[in-house]
Structure formats: C-alpha cells, structure tokens
Write a protein that holds these residues in place. Structure first.
Motif, short mmCIF file in Angstrom:
data_model
loop_
_atom_site.label_atom_id
_atom_site.label_comp_id
_atom_site.label_asym_id
_atom_site.label_seq_id
_atom_site.Cartn_x
_atom_site.Cartn_y
_atom_site.Cartn_z
N MET A 140 2.06 2.10 19.13
CA MET A 140 0.91 3.21 18.00
C MET A 140 -0.35 2.49 17.90
N SER A 141 -1.16 2.82 18.31
CA SER A 141 -2.72 2.58 17.79
C SER A 141 -3.12 2.34 15.90
N TYR A 142 -3.65 1.53 15.72
CA TYR A 142 -3.53 1.12 14.64
C TYR A 142 -4.88 2.49 13.67
N GLN A 143 -5.02 3.41 14.44
CA GLN A 143 -5.76 4.29 13.98
C GLN A 143 -4.18 5.43 13.48
N VAL A 144 -3.51 5.71 14.56
CA VAL A 144 -1.74 6.83 14.15
C VAL A 144 -1.88 6.42 12.84
N LYS A 145 -1.36 4.54 12.84
CA LYS A 145 -0.31 3.99 11.85
C LYS A 145 -1.22 4.23 10.47
N GLU A 146 -2.14 4.29 10.23
CA GLU A 146 -3.67 4.15 9.56
C GLU A 146 -3.04 5.31 8.20
N ASN A 147 -3.31 6.93 9.60
CA ASN A 147 -3.39 8.12 8.48
C ASN A 147 -1.32 8.46 8.24
N ILE A 148 -0.40 7.18 9.34
CA ILE A 148 1.00 8.39 8.81
C ILE A 148 1.06 7.32 7.45
N VAL A 149 -0.03 6.35 6.86
CA VAL A 149 0.13 5.24 5.39
C VAL A 149 -0.39 6.11 4.78
N ASN A 150 -1.73 6.85 5.08
CA ASN A 150 -2.30 8.14 4.29
C ASN A 150 -1.83 8.82 3.97
N ILE A 151 -0.81 9.46 4.65
CA ILE A 151 0.15 10.86 4.22
C ILE A 151 0.97 10.34 3.18
N PHE A 152 1.55 9.50 3.73
CA PHE A 152 2.77 8.66 3.16
C PHE A 152 2.44 8.18 1.33
N SER A 153 1.40 7.23 1.48
CA SER A 153 0.70 7.65 0.12
C SER A 153 -0.18 8.73 -0.51
N GLY A 154 -0.84 9.48 0.17
CA GLY A 154 -0.92 10.96 -0.64
C GLY A 154 0.16 11.60 -1.22
N LEU A 155 0.91 11.73 -0.57
CA LEU A 155 2.53 11.95 -0.72
C LEU A 155 3.15 11.71 -1.85
N LEU A 156 3.25 10.22 -1.99
CA LEU A 156 4.18 9.59 -3.07
C LEU A 156 3.19 9.69 -4.50
N ILE A 157 1.92 9.14 -4.03
CA ILE A 157 0.79 9.51 -5.61
C ILE A 157 0.50 10.61 -6.21
#
Lengths: 149, 61
Positions: free
Chosen positions: A1-18
């Motif tokens: 998994m590339s860095y960009q994909v991981k970064e975007n997954i983190v963005n999705i989860f953090s957006g939903l969580l916050i």
C-alpha cells in the motif's frame, strides 16, 4: 500500500471520527437545553468556528499518531514521497469531484427549503455536505492511485 | 527498456526522473500517460527518442 493511499484512509477515518464525536457532543448539549439550535443561528456560527479549530488540532494529533504507527509497522521511518505531476493531477481530479458533491448538496438545500425544510436544516446539510465532499475527495484519490488516471 | 539500460530499478529510474516510484509503475502498466516534459526526460535517461519509448494507439470508439 502506497503512502498516499494510507494517508487518504487516515483522512477518511479522522474526518468521520472528528465529525461524529463533535456532532454527538453538540446534539447532547442541545438536548440538555444549553442552547436552542432551531432558533439561535449565532450559536451555529460559533459551533462551525470551533469545529474548524478542533478539526485542525485533532488532525495534527492523528497525523502524528499515524506516522508513529506507520514507522513501528515498517520498522523504519517512511520518507514522505515528493508530490510529482501524477500526484498533482490526482489531487486536482479529486478536488473537482468533491466540488461536484458539495455543489449538489448546496443546490439540494434550496430544493429542500422550498419543500418546507426548517432553516436550521441548512447548517446540518452543510455539515453533512462538507463531510461527504471530503470523503469523495479522499475516496477519489485512493481510486485514482490504485486504478490509474 | 530499464533492463537494457543496465538493469535500472523502478526506484532508480524514479529518482533519476524526480518522480515517485508509483508514477513509474503507473506509466509501465499503462495506467498513466506522462506529460510531454516527463516523456522527454524519460527518453533522455535512455538516450533515445520519445517514439522509441512510447507508442500511441487511438482509442476505438
């Protein structure tokens, strides 16, 4: 998994969580009667300003945690890749998609208002529209990174 | 082409071109068409012309 994909997954989860946690806190306070969100629009303004500040701070913390976990998982510190022409094109297309999503939400709000939606519904719709467009932005980036453009 | 140029790895080629390895992978797989500038730079790395590196096939409608 590339860095960009991981970064975007983190963005999705953090957006939903916050967004979910913040919305629950605000809803709870509304239920307790600390403010009336159906009438007091000044409070909505304060809520949105606080949300922006909280969101930025929470994302910084989540990013630090992500980098620590990523480094532990890889057993070394991963270099943040330079943004090249393909990354810029992907970001551009993802931003276009998210703008479409937010524009549709914006237009829908007026349709719903015309059909009798209460005025405070505008703020809720903007919150949902903002979250949705962010999800589409990050989802599009994951899609373009994986499937190509 | 990378193998003809001294078994250049994807990472080495990416470093030479100043792009990410994912971009090199995407170009090789045909998932990304590089800009004209990047195409010229790729050709220059291999000391050849763009036509030797890339081919164009019109999309059938």
């Amino acid at each position: 998994m590339s860095y960009q994909v991981k970064e975007n997954i983190v963005n999705i989860f953090s957006g939903l969580l916050i967004s979910t946690i913040y919305a629950l806190i605000i809803y709870q306070r509304h239920q307790e009667g600390r403010f009336d969100l159906t009438e007091d629009f000044t409070t909505w303004g304060v809520i949105f300003i606080i949300f922006m500040i909280v969101s930025v701070i929470a994302r910084i913390i989540i990013y630090i945690i992500f980098h620590i976990i990523n480094a532990i998982a890889l057993q070394k510190e991963e270099d943040i890749p330079v943004s090249d022409e393909r990354d810029k094109l992907i970001k551009l297309k993802a931003t276009r998609n998210s703008h479409y999503a937010f524009s549709i939400t914006f237009a829908s709000v007026f349709v719903f208002l015309a059909f009798g939606m209460p005025v405070y519904g505008i703020f809720i719709a903007f919150l949902i529209g903002g979250l949705l467009s962010e999800l589409i932005d990050n989802g599009s980036q994951i899609y373009y990174h994986s499937k190509g453009i | 082409m990378r193998f003809l140029a001294g078994e250049l790895t994807q990472q080495q080629l990416a470093d030479e071109l100043k792009v990410s390895r994912q971009t090199v992978v995407a170009i090789e797989k045909g998932n990304y068409s590089p800009s004209l500038e990047l195409a010229f730079r790729i050709a220059r790395v291999f000391n050849t012309t763009i036509e030797e590196v890339f081919t164009y096939e019109p999309v059938k409608k």
